[in-house]
Design a protein around this motif. Sequence first.
Motif, mmCIF file in Angstrom:
data_model
loop_
_atom_site.group_PDB
_atom_site.id
_atom_site.type_symbol
_atom_site.label_atom_id
_atom_site.label_comp_id
_atom_site.label_asym_id
_atom_site.label_seq_id
_atom_site.Cartn_x
_atom_site.Cartn_y
_atom_site.Cartn_z
ATOM 1 N N ALA A 1 0.830 -1.198 0.000
ATOM 2 C CA ALA A 1 0.000 0.000 0.000
ATOM 3 C C ALA A 1 0.869 1.255 0.000
ATOM 4 N N ALA A 2 1.923 1.244 0.815
ATOM 5 C CA ALA A 2 2.826 2.397 0.895
ATOM 6 C C ALA A 2 3.554 2.604 -0.431
ATOM 7 N N LEU A 3 4.014 1.512 -1.027
ATOM 8 C CA LEU A 3 4.710 1.608 -2.312
ATOM 9 C C LEU A 3 3.780 2.112 -3.404
ATOM 10 N N SER A 4 2.544 1.624 -3.391
ATOM 11 C CA SER A 4 1.568 2.052 -4.384
ATOM 12 C C SER A 4 1.367 3.559 -4.351
ATOM 13 N N LYS A 5 1.292 4.119 -3.153
ATOM 14 C CA LYS A 5 1.104 5.564 -3.009
ATOM 15 C C LYS A 5 2.374 6.318 -3.409
ATOM 16 N N ALA A 6 3.501 5.859 -2.898
ATOM 17 C CA ALA A 6 4.761 6.577 -3.122
ATOM 18 C C ALA A 6 5.209 6.524 -4.576
ATOM 19 N N SER A 7 4.901 5.449 -5.276
ATOM 20 C CA SER A 7 5.431 5.253 -6.627
ATOM 21 C C SER A 7 4.680 6.025 -7.696
ATOM 22 N N GLN A 8 3.551 6.638 -7.347
ATOM 23 C CA GLN A 8 2.794 7.392 -8.351
ATOM 24 C C GLN A 8 3.632 8.508 -8.943
ATOM 25 N N GLN A 9 4.413 9.174 -8.095
ATOM 26 C CA GLN A 9 5.282 10.236 -8.585
ATOM 27 C C GLN A 9 6.385 9.673 -9.471
ATOM 28 N N TYR A 10 6.860 8.493 -9.136
ATOM 29 C CA TYR A 10 7.918 7.860 -9.935
ATOM 30 C C TYR A 10 7.431 7.600 -11.349
ATOM 31 N N HIS A 11 6.236 7.042 -11.470
ATOM 32 C CA HIS A 11 5.701 6.720 -12.795
ATOM 33 C C HIS A 11 5.311 7.968 -13.584
ATOM 34 N N SER A 12 5.237 9.083 -12.887
ATOM 35 C CA SER A 12 4.994 10.363 -13.565
ATOM 36 C C SER A 12 6.298 11.113 -13.820
ATOM 37 N N SER A 13 7.434 10.446 -13.526
ATOM 38 C CA SER A 13 8.773 11.020 -13.706
ATOM 39 C C SER A 13 9.000 12.257 -12.855
ATOM 40 N N ASN A 14 8.290 12.357 -11.736
ATOM 41 C CA ASN A 14 8.495 13.462 -10.805
ATOM 42 C C ASN A 14 9.498 13.006 -9.749
#
Length: 233
Positions: free
Chosen positions: A66-79
């Motif tokens: 759950a924590a990774l799912s939330k945190a990784s959204q920025q990663y997949h947006s290249s932020n």
Amino acid sequence: MLAKKKKFGKKNIKEDKLVALYSKTLQYFETYKNQVYAGAAIIVILIAAIVYFTGQSKTKQIEATAALSKASQQYHSSNFNAVIQGSNVPGIPSLAEVADKYSGTEAGEIARIYLANSYFYTGDIENALKHYKKFSGSNRLYKASSLAGMAACYEANGEFEKAAKYFRDAANTYSNNVLNSQYLLSSAINYIKVNDYKSAKSLLETLKDQYAQSQEARDADRYLAEIEIKLNS
């Protein structure tokens, strides 16, 4: 003498299925990463499979997922700055927090790779290398990613012999990795930079033999020709 046949029990079958799922998921993302908007959904599916196949502590793994799912959204947006520093949105952790809090879980180790990648993309080679080295996950595909990440850091620092070694190690970590042809070519190029033409030639020949249909195999001809010129000059 014929080698003794390896026995495949339920554990082997489960591990093979897990590796296949990893491979398919990562291949999909690498191919369509510019079109993938909800990358977190992929992670949820991936970690669900990990929990099922590895039997890790479900409570901790679910929390980590759950924590990774939330945190990784920025990663997949290249932020990537938000990945490192965390967003300003309450309840959204940084990948550094996920990697540290859930170190040792598959989700925590995936977070560490994403964090290392983010440092690398923002030019912070020192921290990128530190986190690639700290990766302790058991999955061979992510292990290969950590080794290739280390290689890229050494290459960026001008340590070409180390870069060559770690790219080679990455290529030898998981035989079905779609990035192996790139790793072999990168290893050979770095060996050329330190005038180790014998090692470079061997890797390029392996590349052409094992990945004949890849673009890297076609590129290998140019480097082989360059090596021949060097050896005969």
